[in-house]
Design a protein around this motif. Structure first.
Motif, PDB file in Angstrom:
ATOM      1  N   VAL A 161      -0.206  -6.388   9.521  1.00 25.41           N
ATOM      2  CA  VAL A 161      -1.722  -6.963   9.687  1.00 25.41           C
ATOM      3  C   VAL A 161      -1.740  -8.342   8.975  1.00 25.41           C
ATOM      4  O   VAL A 161      -2.785  -9.027   9.000  1.00 25.41           O
ATOM      5  CB  VAL A 161      -2.913  -6.255   8.965  1.00 25.41           C
ATOM      6  CG1 VAL A 161      -3.050  -4.883   9.759  1.00 25.41           C
ATOM      7  CG2 VAL A 161      -2.509  -5.647   7.599  1.00 25.41           C
ATOM      8  N   CYS A 214       0.878  -1.110   0.024  1.00 27.92           N
ATOM      9  CA  CYS A 214       0.143  -0.143  -0.058  1.00 27.92           C
ATOM     10  C   CYS A 214       0.829   1.301  -0.049  1.00 27.92           C
ATOM     11  O   CYS A 214       0.460   2.093  -0.559  1.00 27.92           O
ATOM     12  CB  CYS A 214      -0.961  -0.130   1.174  1.00 27.92           C
ATOM     13  SG  CYS A 214      -1.517  -1.540   1.544  1.00 27.92           S
ATOM     14  N   GLY A 252       4.456   1.671  11.263  1.00 29.11           N
ATOM     15  CA  GLY A 252       3.300   2.418  10.857  1.00 29.11           C
ATOM     16  C   GLY A 252       2.553   2.095   9.807  1.00 29.11           C
ATOM     17  O   GLY A 252       3.035   0.974   9.023  1.00 29.11           O
ATOM     18  N   CYS A 253       1.079   2.164   9.717  1.00 36.75           N
ATOM     19  CA  CYS A 253       0.307   1.242   8.844  1.00 36.75           C
ATOM     20  C   CYS A 253      -0.833   2.359   8.283  1.00 36.75           C
ATOM     21  O   CYS A 253      -1.633   2.328   8.518  1.00 36.75           O
ATOM     22  CB  CYS A 253      -0.193   0.139   9.543  1.00 36.75           C
ATOM     23  SG  CYS A 253      -1.454  -0.501   8.232  1.00 36.75           S
ATOM     24  N   MET A 254      -0.387   3.096   7.321  1.00 38.79           N
ATOM     25  CA  MET A 254       0.916   3.452   6.604  1.00 38.79           C
ATOM     26  C   MET A 254       1.578   4.706   7.218  1.00 38.79           C
ATOM     27  O   MET A 254       0.773   5.402   7.678  1.00 38.79           O
ATOM     28  CB  MET A 254       0.797   3.460   5.154  1.00 38.79           C
ATOM     29  CG  MET A 254      -0.024   4.929   4.570  1.00 38.79           C
ATOM     30  SD  MET A 254      -0.022   4.894   2.880  1.00 38.79           S
ATOM     31  CE  MET A 254      -0.923   3.453   2.308  1.00 38.79           C
ATOM     32  N   GLY A 311       6.198  -1.391   1.854  1.00 37.54           N
ATOM     33  CA  GLY A 311       5.318  -2.280   2.287  1.00 37.54           C
ATOM     34  C   GLY A 311       5.415  -3.667   2.146  1.00 37.54           C
ATOM     35  O   GLY A 311       6.451  -4.072   2.037  1.00 37.54           O
ATOM     36  N   TYR A 312       4.030  -4.355   2.337  1.00 38.53           N
ATOM     37  CA  TYR A 312       4.307  -5.727   2.533  1.00 38.53           C
ATOM     38  C   TYR A 312       4.891  -6.425   0.984  1.00 38.53           C
ATOM     39  O   TYR A 312       4.756  -5.761   0.112  1.00 38.53           O
ATOM     40  CB  TYR A 312       2.695  -6.550   2.623  1.00 38.53           C
ATOM     41  CG  TYR A 312       1.863  -6.301   1.565  1.00 38.53           C
ATOM     42  CD1 TYR A 312       1.825  -6.979   0.448  1.00 38.53           C
ATOM     43  CD2 TYR A 312       0.943  -5.191   1.631  1.00 38.53           C
ATOM     44  CE1 TYR A 312       0.780  -6.920  -0.665  1.00 38.53           C
ATOM     45  CE2 TYR A 312      -0.091  -5.096   0.404  1.00 38.53           C
ATOM     46  CZ  TYR A 312       0.128  -5.923  -0.632  1.00 38.53           C
ATOM     47  OH  TYR A 312      -0.799  -5.580  -1.529  1.00 38.53           O
ATOM     48  N   SER A 323       4.562  -1.329   8.685  1.00 41.00           N
ATOM     49  CA  SER A 323       4.892  -2.461   9.435  1.00 41.00           C
ATOM     50  C   SER A 323       5.140  -3.540   8.878  1.00 41.00           C
ATOM     51  O   SER A 323       5.819  -4.610   9.414  1.00 41.00           O
ATOM     52  CB  SER A 323       3.743  -2.707  10.521  1.00 41.00           C
ATOM     53  OG  SER A 323       3.596  -1.226  11.205  1.00 41.00           O
ATOM     54  N   CYS A 324       4.583  -3.767   7.650  1.00 40.86           N
ATOM     55  CA  CYS A 324       4.707  -5.386   7.153  1.00 40.86           C
ATOM     56  C   CYS A 324       6.051  -5.910   6.903  1.00 40.86           C
ATOM     57  O   CYS A 324       6.358  -6.814   7.152  1.00 40.86           O
ATOM     58  CB  CYS A 324       3.846  -5.039   5.796  1.00 40.86           C
ATOM     59  SG  CYS A 324       2.050  -5.026   5.985  1.00 40.86           S
TER      60      CYS A 324
END
Ligand code: SF4
Length: 192
Positions: free
Chosen positions: A108, A37, A131-133, A73-74, A101-102
């Motif tokens: 998550v 994201c 952080g997300c995001m 991100g992830y 955080s990914c």
């Protein structure tokens, strides 16, 4: 100061190292590789509001000409293969900043079968922002931190990758299976 001393200093780049580090931190080119994201947070960083260009930064499509890799991100195993190959194509010295955080612990997606939970087992991360995001200000904070680490010589992920290559390679092979590079390169031949 003897001639030997000067040639040693020049050979080992010790004499000019502080100057090189200062110059490197002042013109970081980012490889434009968006994952997760957080990819959507990249364009605002370069617009008139946040304006990363004032730090001498520039997004760049070619890994050969970039020295900063933003993992935004992830990361899925399929994307991780491309990330590893792109990272290895970048010249030394090179730095990785992961945000969200990914990449730290899966975020998550901590129980997903298809998200890499701890990215620094596979490639060396120099700075991570939770952080997300994370907001653009947090990403800019991370960029300031990586600039500080470049200047002090603490941003040494590229050295760690070389020195511990066997360990990184073992983790990569455990995740993808041995010979994944060759298999992946040949994968599309059947479709030609
Ligand atoms: S940390 Fe949040 S915003 Fe970033 S990639 Fe993961 S789920 Fe998306």
């Amino acid at each position: 100061m003897g001639e030997d001393f000067i040639s040693y200093e020049l050979k080992e780049f010790k004499l000019f190292e502080p100057l090189f580090r200062w110059a490197r931190k002042k013109s970081l080119w980012i490889v434009a590789f968006c994952t997760g994201c957080g990819g959507i947070e990249m364009p605002p960083l370069f617009n008139a509001r946040y304006d990363l260009e004032r730090f001498g930064m520039m997004p760049n499509p070619a890994p050969r000409m970039a020295d900063l890799f933003l993992i935004t991100g992830y990361v899925t195993p399929k994307t991780l293969k491309r990330i590893i190959i792109t990272y290895e194509m970048m010249p030394d010295p090179k730095y990785i900043l992961a945000h969200g955080s990914c990449p730290i612990n899966g975020g998550v997606y901590w129980d997903s079968y298809n998200v890499v939970k701890q990215l620094d087992k596979y490639i060396p991360i120099d700075v991570a922002i939770a952080g997300c995001m994370p907001r653009p200000e947090a990403v800019m904070d991370g960029i300031q931190e990586i600039m500080r680490k470049i200047e002090s010589g603490e941003a040494d992920g590229w050295k760690r990758y070389r020195e511990n290559y066997e360990w990184y390679r073992k983790n990569q092979d455990e995740l993808f299976g041995e010979g994944w590079r060759e298999k992946d390169a040949k994968r599309w031949l059947a479709w030609l």
